[in-house]
Structures are given as C-alpha cells and as structure tokens.
Design a protein around this motif. Structure first.
Motif, PDB file in Angstrom:
ATOM      1  N   THR A 219     -10.719  -1.314  10.963  1.00 15.19           N
ATOM      2  CA  THR A 219      -9.619  -0.944  10.072  1.00 15.19           C
ATOM      3  C   THR A 219      -8.300  -0.993  10.825  1.00 15.19           C
ATOM      4  O   THR A 219      -8.210  -0.585  11.985  1.00 15.19           O
ATOM      5  N   LEU A 220      -7.268  -1.511  10.162  1.00 20.59           N
ATOM      6  CA  LEU A 220      -5.920  -1.548  10.730  1.00 20.59           C
ATOM      7  C   LEU A 220      -5.166  -0.292  10.311  1.00 20.59           C
ATOM      8  O   LEU A 220      -5.147   0.058   9.128  1.00 20.59           O
ATOM      9  N   TYR A 221      -4.542   0.386  11.273  1.00 21.28           N
ATOM     10  CA  TYR A 221      -3.714   1.562  10.987  1.00 21.28           C
ATOM     11  C   TYR A 221      -2.267   1.212  11.292  1.00 21.28           C
ATOM     12  O   TYR A 221      -1.924   0.880  12.436  1.00 21.28           O
TER      13      TYR A 221
ATOM     14  N   VAL B 178      -5.576  -0.063   6.492  1.00 18.39           N
ATOM     15  CA  VAL B 178      -5.636  -1.328   5.756  1.00 18.39           C
ATOM     16  C   VAL B 178      -6.944  -2.032   6.099  1.00 18.39           C
ATOM     17  O   VAL B 178      -7.262  -2.243   7.269  1.00 18.39           O
ATOM     18  N   ASN B 179      -7.697  -2.406   5.064  1.00 18.27           N
ATOM     19  CA  ASN B 179      -8.948  -3.141   5.260  1.00 18.27           C
ATOM     20  C   ASN B 179      -8.916  -4.548   4.678  1.00 18.27           C
ATOM     21  O   ASN B 179      -9.821  -5.343   4.930  1.00 18.27           O
TER      22      ASN B 179
ATOM     23  N   ALA C 153      -0.849  -7.863   7.358  1.00 12.49           N
ATOM     24  CA  ALA C 153      -0.219  -6.547   7.402  1.00 12.49           C
ATOM     25  C   ALA C 153       0.216  -6.206   8.823  1.00 12.49           C
ATOM     26  O   ALA C 153       1.281  -5.619   9.044  1.00 12.49           O
ATOM     27  N   SER C 154      -0.605  -6.587   9.800  1.00 11.52           N
ATOM     28  CA  SER C 154      -0.254  -6.329  11.198  1.00 11.52           C
ATOM     29  C   SER C 154       0.980  -7.123  11.595  1.00 11.52           C
ATOM     30  O   SER C 154       1.911  -6.595  12.212  1.00 11.52           O
ATOM     31  N   LYS C 155       1.016  -8.401  11.242  1.00 10.07           N
ATOM     32  CA  LYS C 155       2.155  -9.253  11.604  1.00 10.07           C
ATOM     33  C   LYS C 155       3.429  -8.763  10.916  1.00 10.07           C
ATOM     34  O   LYS C 155       4.502  -8.707  11.531  1.00 10.07           O
TER      35      LYS C 155
ATOM     36  N   TRP D  74       0.824  -1.202   0.000  1.00  9.09           N
ATOM     37  CA  TRP D  74       0.000   0.000   0.000  1.00  9.09           C
ATOM     38  C   TRP D  74       0.861   1.257   0.000  1.00  9.09           C
ATOM     39  O   TRP D  74       2.025   1.241   0.426  1.00  9.09           O
ATOM     40  N   LEU D  75       0.289   2.362  -0.444  1.00 11.20           N
ATOM     41  CA  LEU D  75       0.958   3.648  -0.356  1.00 11.20           C
ATOM     42  C   LEU D  75       0.695   4.252   1.012  1.00 11.20           C
ATOM     43  O   LEU D  75      -0.385   4.097   1.584  1.00 11.20           O
ATOM     44  N   VAL D  76       1.700   4.932   1.553  1.00 14.53           N
ATOM     45  CA  VAL D  76       1.546   5.580   2.849  1.00 14.53           C
ATOM     46  C   VAL D  76       1.247   7.057   2.647  1.00 14.53           C
ATOM     47  O   VAL D  76       1.452   7.604   1.562  1.00 14.53           O
TER      48      VAL D  76
END
Length: 837
Positions: A398-400, A358-359, A365-367, A195-197
């Motif tokens: 949603t994950l940030y 991130v959805n 993505a978290s790991k 993903w883009l930040v």
C-alpha cells in the motif's frame, strides 16, 4: 491512448456487451479473464468480502450498495466550482476509502495531450496547477459513463500486475470511474484518483503508565534529557539561550482543520482559507471525531513556553509566525491550497498531519505527490508529515501519501519507553520514502481546545499527528541555531543526530528517534558524542571534468578518538565507496553533493558534505586543410582535414559529431560528415569559398579561392601515388615518423612534368607549415642563379613530427608547376597516433 476495443465494435456486439455488463452489475460482481469477456457471478447484497484477502485470490470488483460513501461537506474547486459528490472503494482488506466521483487528476505534456484526454472522456478542466518544464497537472471532471467496467480487471492487471483480491465499490459510478482510470493507466497516462485524506490523530489516545504531569516542562518525559525517549528539548532551549539564539525567527506552516486561537498560539498568525472557530470537517483515524485537530497540532509544535497557560511545544520560543492553512477533505484541494500558501509565504517548516492509503494507481499517485511536494519543498521549506495510525508497514504494497514522498520527512510515533507506538505506521527500509524519524506519539494537550477559557492540560493529544509537528518543532530549533542552514541541511542534522534503535523488532527500517539537544548542538558547532567527520578531498566548490577520477579522502572518529570507516555517497550517483581514502574513476556530469557518513558502534551517525561540480569542458576545433591562402584552378578536388579535442575524453570527438560545410559565396555546395572529407573536383569552379568545420559544438572556418583559367590554358594534373590514400601511423617512442612520398604529373602542352617542378608541403595543427621537398625548377619569384643543381621531388622520404596531443594530423600537398607557371595540386592526410607501450 489507444481506443478500447469495445469502442470499435459493431453496434450489435456493443448491445450484447452492454447487456452482459448490466447483468454483472446487477449481480454485484465484475471479473474478467480476457479483454472481451464479462462473467456475471450473482451474489446476494448481504455478502461481505472478508478482510485479509491474499495475493493468491483472483482480482474482482463488486458493487455493494451497503457500502456507504462518507457524508462530508466538500468544498467547490477551481475557478468554475462544481457540485461534487463522494463515492467509496473498499480494498481487499475491507477498509473503505472515500474519493470524489467523476473527477480525476491528470498530468499532460502539452495542450494536444490534454485535448485528446478531454475528448476521450467528455472532460472539463476544473482547476490546474501552474505548468512546469515537463507538463501540467489538471483536475478534470469526466464522463465516467464512457468507461467499460467489463475491461476493468484486465486493464488494471496490465497496469498493475500485482493486484489481486476483491474490491467493493458503493455504486456503479465509482466502478466506472475505476474502469476509466485503469484504462488510462494501461495506456500509460499519468492519472490519479482524487482520494479523501484523513487527519492522523487518535482522539481516544493510547493507554500508558505515565508519571504525574508537573508544571515544570523540564520534567515532561518527551521534553527531558535522558530517560528512555532522551529527546532533550528543554536543555536544547537552554543551549540556544546561552548562544543568544532563543529568539522568534522561524515561520511555521500548519495545514489542518479546526483552528481555534488561544494564548499558546504565536502572536503573529496569517490565515489561508481559514476562519477561527471553524471545526475540522473530517474524522481522524478510525472515524473518531477530532473537531480541533489543527489546534492540537499547533500546540504540539509551538505551544508557548512559560506563559502560565496550556501546554508547550518545542518551537514555542522560536516561531515568529504561524501560517494556518485550511485542509479540505480531497487530495487535490489539500495540495492546491498548500502549494498556494507555501508560494505566498515561503515558510521554513511545513507540517502535514494527514494521510491517505492508496491501493489503486499507486505509481501515478506516488509520482504526482512527489511532484507537488517538490514544488512546496522548492519554496525553501522542510516538510514533515505524519506516518499514519494504521499499524502498517509503509514499505509494503500500500502507498501512503504524502508520507512516502522523497521530498517529505515522514514521522512515526514512539511511546514513552521509546518503542514504536501501538498504532503508528512504521517502515522496513531506511529510505527517504519510508518512515524516516520518530517523535513522541502522545503529547500534552488542552482538555477543551474549542474553549480557550478552559486552561486545563490534563489531556493527551495522541497519534502521528502529534509526532510530526513535534519533530517539525525540533527542526525549527535547529533553524534558530543556524538560520543559514537549508531545509535539506536541517533534515540531515535531524537524521544525523537522532538516537538510533529501541523501537522494536518490527521496525527494521530507520531506527531514528528525534534528539533535539544533539541536533541543536550540531547546528551550533558544539561537540556532541557522535562521530566527527571531515572531508579533505574533494573540496567544496571543486570542478572536475567528465571522465576524471575524484579522490575521496576524509577522517571520521568517534567520541573515543577511534578511527571509523567512511561511506561516500553522491546525491547523483549513490554510494561511491566505503573507505576513508579511496577514489572513483568518474562521476556523472552535473552538481554532486558528496556526503561522507560514519556510524559508531552504538549506531550514532555523523556526516560531512561538499559540493562538487562535474563539468563537460568545451571542445576545440581547427582546420589543417585547405591551407591558409590556398588559390587553385578549377576542376581540382580539395582535401578537407580538421582536428578536434575533447578535454574530458582526452581526444577527438567521434567522427559522427564532426562535419564540413563548404560554401561558394553564400551558397552551400558541399556537406560531409567526419574529420576528413573531400570537396569533389566537379564542384570546384571559379569563385571564393568558405569551408566550415564543426565538431562537438565548436567550429572553425577557412577561406580559399578558385581562379578561372584563361582561354586555351590548361593546368597540369598532379597525382600522389605514395601514399595513395589517407595514411594512419603509430608512434611508440615519441620521435618523428619518416614517410615515403611519390607522385606523378602530366600537362596537355608539356606532357609528363619532371619532378624538378614538384613541391611538397605539410600543414599541421596550429598553423604549422613545413616544406618537405622542393624541386630545383619550381618557380620561386626570386633571382635565378646561373648554376642550379638539379633536384627532383618525384619521390623522397620526409619526416613528420608529433604535436603535444595523443594524435597528430598532417595534410600533405603536392604542387606541380608547368612551363607557364600554372599549378596543379593533390593532397593526402597523414595521422600519427602515440601508442602506449
């Protein structure tokens, strides 16, 4: 990964499926109700999925040609470089997110797993992090055309059952990339989309009724002592100066875009992929341009104090070196550069003023973020990250990232009245994966950061991009107060000394607001008005055994001297208790940081920690049988009896963890599991033997000899008839046990052998040897008396004592001597266990 079903279908079926998928793509909507079904639901290109989709809506993906990808320059990556292109995905809430097309970040355990992945998707490794003990992270270019969009919904539902609502993608390439990712997630592959930040500044700021800004930094609302914010940076400087600690000694890393040097920067700057005057390539929150975002961040953290220029940051007096790292726009590039720079420079503080929501593929993505952040943290740095400016609860669906990594101190923004910033993200749980602490959402900034000659500060730099470096600057002050503190200890000090409460009703998680004065005072050992906590037991560095109880004794008093209850927390086992004096029955093996925390009536928290190591003490093993110096004739079985002691379990190891190996010469002739075993008579032939007993990693050896008989010789056959098998007894009073023994013997030449030729010997742990009964006709090798009183040992009762442990093991051997002196043997084990009344 198991191949998709479509990959195994006949060609005719694949052609039908391909036609259905093409129809669905042309219509704009792809949904499925099963693995093999594709439903085309034509919709005009002008249809836009409304924001606010609820969890009750069906999951669907739609190609929306009107959804344009970001038009941003993207850096080449890795050792090969590549022409990289961007795509776009809009979630059910309508918010678009950019990502790199035809690329994924994948975690593999070994080369075989990587090769299989590359084969599945026609992949090419573009770049890789160094491997660790569990695997390696790679950036891989993939052939997304191999993915089956018709399976996307079912695969994603299987991987993330909570998914719902309509997602839009800008083109078919993005759709197929999502289908590839969902297929791998369903199969359990640790895969993350690139993903883009987004920098978390708000260039337009927020509207406040702020007081006049004066030249005296001590009067700035986010620097002063007292008031609604009550941060106290200015008096913290005075306290450090009084202690001789206000010196340049901290190394501070900022990863961002748009560095333009000016007199407020530290004298010493190291650049990593950075060129002075190169603007930030990405917009900030809401698409607002922020070309000099990095410059604003640096000044918010460490703008130099009392130099007649610009603004001032908390760490201005103590930062010795700025490590400036260019950000990039995609997640892989950002964290790859960050990790390289951190490993090269070993900064004390790392500032990350960017975010990505991130959805899809949230758990992976978290790991992945946790792993990469841990690598950075392990360089010794405290990592501070902005929470983001979406007015969102980071503890929602949603994950940030990187905010929600446990290795990152996530910082939210507060207004001048100490309530949460209007656009700041926040948390509803008090965890290290939520928003952990809040700093000022707006600070003073240069009017024109791109033009250092314009020395005007009547401008605000706002957003959590300001709050994070400000809190990082306070952390730098704490490090200056006590350079021996670890990053984890500094993080604890910031949390423990924070002001608590006042952020507003929606912030039900951490209510901490940074308090620079209290944090610095704590680091210096200066008394502050928060609970004082001490631990008397356990002591730091203490070693205890597995299964051993641990006393937790401490005291906690508030500033009035009132005793407060303590909550005990282990870094490994979590909450242990809630009393000032308590205990835990046992702790898990390993090193524990035991923290005692106490909170006063105003919500202020104090803590103390000790380090305790729970060790698994070594097991001991010993052999009771065969006895030392045993020599016997062939064809007689040999009793194998061993004992073990596990000090952590206060007893022997389980039988399954004990074993015997018997060798004749160098050849293994017998193996058996358990403390008690038997070398069969058929395996006992002439030769030299070594019996090895192993239990719980410890081992012992015993040698014995089997001597061949001369031609025509026959040894007697001895048989123990009482006890006829292994005997297990209990002892309550701790006194020796009386045991009845009996035996018989026959000899080819002598017939029945009388009990006067019997000798019974008991062998115990530690080399104990006790003759229980010896017949009057047993040859001893000594002088023969003229008168011998007959004594038979065919049956008798003998005493077997107890050792110091709970279990005592004996091996009782019967030796029978024929008229020529040949010996036959038999043996039986006897175990006595001390019973608790």
């Amino acid at each position: 990964m198991t191949p998709t079903r479509s990959a195994r279908r006949p060609a005719a079926v694949r052609r039908i499926l391909a036609t259905a998928v093409a129809t669905a793509l042309a219509g704009g909507l792809v949904t499925t109700t099963s693995v093999d079904a594709v439903t085309a639901a034509p919709a005009p290109a002008s249809v836009v999925v409304p924001p606010g989709s609820t969890s009750g809506e069906p999951l669907a993906f739609r190609v929306d040609p009107g959804l344009a990808p970001p038009r941003l320059p993207i850096d080449p990556v890795g050792r090969l470089g590549t022409d990289r292109e961007l795509g776009v995905v809009a979630g059910p809430d309508g918010s678009p997110a950019g990502l790199v097309l035809d690329e994924v970040m994948v975690r593999v355990a070994d080369q075989a797993e990587l090769d299989a992945f590359l084969t599945r998707w026609g992949g090419q490794v573009l770049d890789s992090f160094a491997p660790d003990g569990q695997g390696q992270d790679h950036l891989v270019r993939v052939d997304a055309d191999r993915a089956d969009p018709a399976r996307l919904v079912d695969d994603l539902r299987a991987a993330e059952p909570g998914q719902s609502g309509t997602y839009r993608v800008g083109d078919e390439r993005a759709l197929r990339l999502l289908a590839l990712a969902a297929a791998e997630w369903r199969a359990g592959t640790e895969l993350v989309l690139d993903w883009l930040v987004e920098p978390t500044g708000i260039a337009d700021g927020e509207v406040y009724e702020a007081p006049d800004i004066t030249n005296n930094v001590f009067d700035w609302m986010f620097m002063e002592y007292g008031g609604a914010m009550d941060i106290g940076v200015a008096p913290a400087w005075q306290l450090l100066e009084a202690k001789g600690k206000l010196t340049k000694q901290v190394k501070y890393l900022v990863q961002d875009g748009g560095f333009q040097s000016n007199p407020d920067f530290p004298n010493k700057v190291s650049l990593h992929s950075v060129q002075w005057g190169e603007t930030n390539t990405n917009d900030c929150t809401g698409g607002t341009p922020c070309p000099w975002h990095a410059t604003d961040v640096v000044l918010a953290a460490m703008g130099r104090v009392d130099n007649g220029y610009g603004t001032a940051g908390p760490a201005g007096p103590v930062v010795d070196e700025l490590v400036a790292v260019r950000n990039g726009i995609d997640y892989w590039t950002v964290l790859r550069r960050l990790e390289k720079a951190a490993e090269a420079s070993h900064p004390d503080v790392v500032n990350l003023s960017f975010t990505r929501d991130v959805n899809l593929g949230k758990s992976w993505a978290s790991k992945w973020t946790d792993r990469r952040m841990k690598h950075v943290r392990d360089t010794g740095a405290l990592i501070v990250s902005s929470a983001g400016n979406d007015t969102a609860n980071v503890d929602g669906d949603t994950l940030y990232v990187p905010c929600e990594s446990t290795h990152v101190m996530c910082v939210g923004g507060m207004k001048t009245d100490a309530t949460v910033g209007n656009k700041s993200n926040f948390g509803t749980s008090d965890l290290t994966t939520s928003v952990e602490i809040y700093g000022p959402v707006c600070v003073m900034g240069l009017k024109d950061p791109g033009n250092p000659a314009v020395n005007e500060t009547h401008s605000q730099f706002c957003g959590t991009s300001a709050a994070a470096p400000f809190v990082g600057g306070v952390a730098a002050l704490v490090m200056a107060a006590d350079p021996s503190l670890t990053a984890a200890q500094v993080r604890d000090i910031l949390n423990d000394t924070a002001n608590v409460g006042g952020l507003g009703a929606k912030v039900t998680g951490s209510q901490r607001r940074v308090n620079a004065l209290a944090a610095v005072a704590k680091a210096l050992g200066v008394k502050v008005d928060k609970p004082a906590v001490s631990i008397s037991a356990p002591t730091t560095g203490q070693h205890v055994g597995v299964g051993q109880s641990v006393d937790l004794w401490g005291t906690a008093t508030d500033f009035l001297g009132k005793q407060l209850p303590i909550t005990w927390i282990s870094s490994r086992d979590g909450v242990l208790g809630h009393e000032s004096q308590t205990f835990v029955p046992s702790l898990s093996a390993g090193a524990h940081v035991i923290t005692a925390k106490a909170t006063d009536g105003l919500g202020r928290t104090g803590s103390a920690t000790v380090t305790v190591t729970v060790v698994d003490s070594p097991t001991t093993a010993a052999i009771i049988s065969p006895p030392v110096g045993l020599t016997l004739a062939p064809g007689q079985s040999v009793s194998l009896v061993g004992t073990s002691h596990d000090p952590d379990a206060f007893g022997p190891v389980p039988d399954a963890e004990a074993s015997w190996t018997v060798r004749r010469g160098g050849t293994v002739v017998h193996q058996q599991t358990g403390h008690q075993a038997l070398l069969p008579a058929g395996k006992v032939t002439a030769g030299s033997y070594t019996a090895t007993f192993t239990a719980g990693g410890a081992s012992a050896q015993r040698s014995f000899t089997v001597t061949a008989l001369l031609a025509g010789q026959n040894r007697p056959t001895a048989t123990i008839t009482k006890p006829a098998a292994a005997l297990n007894l209990s002892a309550i009073d701790g006194k020796p046990k009386t045991v009845a023994f009996a035996g018989t013997a026959t000899d080819v030449e002598d017939g029945a052998v009388a009990g006067t030729r019997y000798r019974w010997t008991a062998y115990g742990d530690g080399g104990v040897k006790k003759v229980l009964c010896q017949g009057s006709a047993v040859p001893t090798g000594g002088p023969v008396d003229d008168i011998v009183l007959p004594k038979s040992c065919a049956s008798f009762s003998g005493e077997l004592g107890l050792s110091k442990g709970n279990v005592t093991t004996w091996s009782v051997w019967l030796e029978v001597f024929d008229s020529t002196g040949l010996v036959g043997v038999d043996s039986v084990p006897v175990q006595i266990q001390v019973a608790t009344p």
